[in-house]
Write a protein that holds these residues in place. Structure first.
Motif, PDB file in Angstrom:
ATOM      1  N   ARG A 272       1.003  -1.246  -0.012  1.00  0.00           N
ATOM      2  CA  ARG A 272       0.018  -0.123   0.015  1.00  0.00           C
ATOM      3  C   ARG A 272       0.868   1.224   0.021  1.00  0.00           C
ATOM      4  NH1 ARG A 272      -4.735   1.252   4.483  1.00  0.00           N
ATOM      5  NH2 ARG A 272      -5.182   3.467   4.076  1.00  0.00           N
ATOM      6  N   ARG A 273       1.963   1.106   0.824  1.00  0.00           N
ATOM      7  CA  ARG A 273       2.827   2.282   0.870  1.00  0.00           C
ATOM      8  C   ARG A 273       3.585   2.730  -0.551  1.00  0.00           C
ATOM      9  NH1 ARG A 273       3.784   7.477   2.518  1.00  0.00           N
ATOM     10  NH2 ARG A 273       5.930   7.675   2.838  1.00  0.00           N
ATOM     11  N   VAL A 274       3.945   1.601  -1.299  1.00  0.00           N
ATOM     12  CA  VAL A 274       4.618   1.445  -2.383  1.00  0.00           C
ATOM     13  C   VAL A 274       3.721   2.354  -3.471  1.00  0.00           C
ATOM     14  CG1 VAL A 274       5.537   0.265  -4.456  1.00  0.00           C
ATOM     15  CG2 VAL A 274       6.278  -0.104  -1.863  1.00  0.00           C
ATOM     16  N   ALA A 275       2.536   1.721  -3.548  1.00  0.00           N
ATOM     17  CA  ALA A 275       1.149   2.256  -4.566  1.00  0.00           C
ATOM     18  C   ALA A 275       1.139   3.787  -4.211  1.00  0.00           C
ATOM     19  CB  ALA A 275       0.360   1.692  -4.480  1.00  0.00           C
ATOM     20  N   THR A 276       1.115   4.291  -2.823  1.00  0.00           N
ATOM     21  CA  THR A 276       0.795   5.587  -2.631  1.00  0.00           C
ATOM     22  C   THR A 276       1.934   6.328  -3.118  1.00  0.00           C
ATOM     23  OG1 THR A 276      -0.482   4.961  -0.612  1.00  0.00           O
ATOM     24  CG2 THR A 276       0.417   7.034  -0.684  1.00  0.00           C
ATOM     25  N   LEU A 277       3.312   5.957  -2.987  1.00  0.00           N
ATOM     26  CA  LEU A 277       4.511   6.582  -3.360  1.00  0.00           C
ATOM     27  C   LEU A 277       4.434   7.027  -4.681  1.00  0.00           C
ATOM     28  CD1 LEU A 277       7.078   5.279  -0.960  1.00  0.00           C
ATOM     29  CD2 LEU A 277       6.246   7.590  -0.814  1.00  0.00           C
ATOM     30  N   VAL A 278       4.002   5.816  -5.620  1.00  0.00           N
ATOM     31  CA  VAL A 278       4.172   5.966  -6.800  1.00  0.00           C
ATOM     32  C   VAL A 278       3.014   7.012  -7.292  1.00  0.00           C
ATOM     33  CG1 VAL A 278       3.492   4.641  -9.127  1.00  0.00           C
ATOM     34  CG2 VAL A 278       4.675   3.586  -7.436  1.00  0.00           C
ATOM     35  N   LEU A 279       1.831   7.071  -6.686  1.00  0.00           N
ATOM     36  CA  LEU A 279       0.686   7.817  -6.962  1.00  0.00           C
ATOM     37  C   LEU A 279       1.188   9.460  -6.858  1.00  0.00           C
ATOM     38  CD1 LEU A 279      -2.384   5.764  -5.657  1.00  0.00           C
ATOM     39  CD2 LEU A 279      -1.800   6.298  -8.153  1.00  0.00           C
ATOM     40  N   GLN A 280       2.055   9.628  -5.631  1.00  0.00           N
ATOM     41  CA  GLN A 280       2.325  11.078  -5.358  1.00  0.00           C
ATOM     42  C   GLN A 280       3.231  11.392  -6.342  1.00  0.00           C
ATOM     43  OE1 GLN A 280       4.277  10.276  -1.532  1.00  0.00           O
ATOM     44  NE2 GLN A 280       2.416  10.287  -0.428  1.00  0.00           N
ATOM     45  N   GLU A 281       4.254  10.326  -6.839  1.00  0.00           N
ATOM     46  CA  GLU A 281       4.986  10.997  -7.867  1.00  0.00           C
ATOM     47  C   GLU A 281       4.286  11.353  -9.522  1.00  0.00           C
ATOM     48  OE1 GLU A 281       7.581   7.621  -8.803  1.00  0.00           O
ATOM     49  OE2 GLU A 281       8.826   7.520  -6.822  1.00  0.00           O
ATOM     50  N   ILE A 282       3.193  10.803  -9.471  1.00  0.00           N
ATOM     51  CA  ILE A 282       2.437  11.006 -10.755  1.00  0.00           C
ATOM     52  C   ILE A 282       1.953  12.278 -10.438  1.00  0.00           C
ATOM     53  CG2 ILE A 282       0.279  10.389 -11.804  1.00  0.00           C
ATOM     54  CD1 ILE A 282       0.756   7.509 -11.480  1.00  0.00           C
ATOM     55  N   ARG A 283       1.529  12.795  -9.381  1.00  0.00           N
ATOM     56  CA  ARG A 283       0.906  13.705  -8.846  1.00  0.00           C
ATOM     57  C   ARG A 283       1.723  15.264  -8.749  1.00  0.00           C
ATOM     58  NH1 ARG A 283      -3.406  15.746  -5.617  1.00  0.00           N
ATOM     59  NH2 ARG A 283      -3.459  18.107  -6.038  1.00  0.00           N
TER      60      ARG A 283
END
Length: 323
Positions: free
Chosen positions: A309-320
């Motif tokens: 879950r943390r890895v997916a959230t970090l990836v989404l933050q990078e997209i944003r």
């Protein structure tokens, strides 16, 4: 319900012609793009063999009997064995390969009894390249001395990964990807009325579209798209987004998180092509850089057992923040 497969008319005609002539090869290796319908075609033909036996019907679309279909679905037909990672994972969520005990427990029972007169027996293994070396050697011995009136259907997405000794004992059937209209027709048959397939998934082969949708692919693409467009903030997720991310952490099979990365790559490739088409080269470059970093992030997550879950959230933050 087992209905005649859509597409692959030449392959189906070849199989039916051999059956009519009484010259069916004892083992077929079906290869082709992932999700194009290899197992679907093989399963339907197995149903026909179990229904009609050695007396092939004239119609290649002859229906599978309701009794045979019910037994196949339950895995209880005495003359049919299906070994696949999907079924194995129903009992062992952590299964990654097909082991020799799976072959001995299931496939070997075809040798343990003699079928009824004029009956056919069938074995379906999917995917054959996921068999470990012991299982592969056990299968090889069966292919060398096949039971009478028994047909093996081996499904493979990686032809080169199949043992050469197994390949040499099979007749290869190379399937092509379905045409777009055929693919849309197939996707429509296995989706529920209230289900929606994301447009990017609808462009894939039906098996992939169904697999990814079943593992939250449409939900993932919606979340990724909302973050990309600024409608969703990774630091303050909506209830639906939070629920989806939580499901990644709870999935012991890792299939759901694998689909998250698959659809993310699909999304980035799509937008990179769009950026190049309108000469937004800077954006295309940023998308390309993110694609390069994803493979390493996914490898690290698996090797080091990072919080999914943390890895997916970090990836989404990078997209944003980076796109």
């Amino acid at each position: 319900m087992l209905t005649p497969p859509i597409g692959h008319a030449e392959i189906r005609q070849e199989l039916h012609g051999q059956w009519l002539a009484g010259r069916l090869h004892h083992a077929f290796l079906l290869t082709g793009p992932r999700g194009c319908g290899k197992a679907t075609l093989a399963r339907y033909f197995c149903g026909q063999l179990l229904t009609y036996g050695t007396k092939a019907p004239e119609d290649p679309n002859a229906p599978v009997s309701a009794r045979v279909e019910t037994q196949m679905h339950a895995g209880s037909h005495p003359d049919m064995v299906e070994v696949g990672l999907t079924r194995i994972r129903e009992e062992d969520e952590d299964a990654r390969v097909i082991k020799i005990e799976h072959v001995r427990t299931h496939v070997a029972r075809l040798f343990g009894h003699k079928g009824e007169r004029n009956a056919m027996r069938a074995c379906l293994i999917d995917p054959v390249e996921k068999m470990n070396i012991s299982a592969s050697n056990a299968l090889l011995k069966m292919l060398e001395e096949p039971p009478e009136n028994t047909i093996f259907f081996l499904i493979s997405q990686q032809y080169g990964a199949v043992l050469p000794t197994i390949r040499s004992r099979c007749r290869r059937l190379q399937l092509q990807g379905l045409q777009p209209e055929e693919a849309r027709q197939v996707v429509g048959t296995f989706m529920q009325e209230d289900e929606e397939v994301h447009p990017l998934l609808a462009q894939l082969q039906p098996g992939d579209a169904g697999r990814m949708t079943g593992q939250g692919g449409s939900l993932a693409l919606k979340l990724i798209g909302d973050v990309y467009a600024g409608r969703e903030d990774p630091m303050d997720m909506s209830a639906d987004a939070t629920k989806y991310l939580k499901s990644l952490q709870e999935d012991k099979s890792l299939e759901r998180v694998a689909v998250f990365f698959e659809v993310l790559i699909l999304f980035l490739h799509h937008h990179m092509r769009e950026a190049v088409a309108v000469s937004q080269h800077e954006l295309a470059g940023r998308l390309a850089n993110m694609l390069e970093g994803l493979a390493k992030r996914q490898r690290d997550m698996s090797a080091l057992n990072f919080d999914r879950r943390r890895v997916a959230t970090l990836v989404l933050q990078e997209i944003r923040h980076d796109l």
